[in-house]
Design a protein around this motif. Structure first.
Motif, short mmCIF file in Angstrom:
data_model
loop_
_atom_site.label_atom_id
_atom_site.label_comp_id
_atom_site.label_asym_id
_atom_site.label_seq_id
_atom_site.Cartn_x
_atom_site.Cartn_y
_atom_site.Cartn_z
N CYS A 24 37.81 37.55 49.60
CA CYS A 24 37.86 36.47 48.61
C CYS A 24 36.66 35.57 48.49
O CYS A 24 36.24 35.49 47.61
CB CYS A 24 39.07 35.86 48.66
SG CYS A 24 40.70 36.46 48.47
N LEU A 27 33.60 37.63 47.05
CA LEU A 27 33.63 37.92 45.93
C LEU A 27 33.47 36.22 45.09
O LEU A 27 32.92 36.41 44.03
CB LEU A 27 35.18 38.31 45.29
CG LEU A 27 35.26 39.77 45.87
CD1 LEU A 27 36.79 40.12 45.54
CD2 LEU A 27 34.42 40.62 45.21
N SER A 28 33.80 35.43 45.68
CA SER A 28 33.41 33.93 45.16
C SER A 28 32.11 33.74 45.17
O SER A 28 31.38 33.48 44.20
CB SER A 28 34.21 33.04 45.89
OG SER A 28 33.84 31.65 45.18
N LYS A 48 36.06 37.84 39.32
CA LYS A 48 37.13 36.78 39.29
C LYS A 48 38.46 37.38 39.57
O LYS A 48 39.34 37.11 40.17
CB LYS A 48 37.42 35.65 38.28
CG LYS A 48 36.22 34.73 38.32
CD LYS A 48 36.08 34.22 39.84
CE LYS A 48 36.70 32.72 40.17
NZ LYS A 48 36.39 32.21 41.44
N GLU A 51 38.89 39.11 42.83
CA GLU A 51 39.21 38.11 43.77
C GLU A 51 40.58 37.73 43.91
O GLU A 51 41.23 37.52 44.81
CB GLU A 51 38.18 36.85 43.32
CG GLU A 51 38.34 35.71 44.43
CD GLU A 51 37.69 34.68 44.07
OE1 GLU A 51 37.83 33.58 44.84
OE2 GLU A 51 37.22 34.39 43.07
N CYS A 54 42.62 40.43 45.29
CA CYS A 54 42.52 40.54 46.69
C CYS A 54 43.37 39.34 47.33
O CYS A 54 43.97 39.67 48.45
CB CYS A 54 41.03 40.36 46.91
SG CYS A 54 40.03 41.57 47.00
#
Length: 85
Positions: A24, A27-28, A48, A51, A54
């Motif tokens: 997470c 990905l952010s 997003k 994310e 996930c």
């Protein structure tokens, strides 16, 4: 033997949960970089969504809540039985 496999299944699910939760923040960060480099909004939105997936993928909260509810019910039944004596 059934209890053993349930514990193995729960442990493997927790490991998958841990790994997906680690993805997470990565990905952010990817989203931040995509915004800095002014990439298309649809691409940012796709990352997003990945994310969010996930974060939700291998959640174990429902299983833990179910287990705790069963334990609380058993405690209540035991307490009710002790009131009779």
């Amino acid at each position: 033997m059934s209890t053993f496999w349930k514990k193995v299944k729960c442990a493997s699910r927790e490991i998958f949960n841990f790994l997906t939760n680690l993805l997470c923040p990565v990905l952010s960060l990817v989203c931040v970089l995509m915004e800095v480099f002014n990439l298309p909004a649809k691409a940012i939105q796709a990352v997003k969504k990945a994310e969010y997936w996930c974060w939700q993928a291998a959640g174990t909260k429902d299983e833990i809540d179910h287990f705790l509810d069963a334990v609380e019910d058993a405690i209540e039944k035991t307490e009710e039985g002790s009131d009779i004596i």
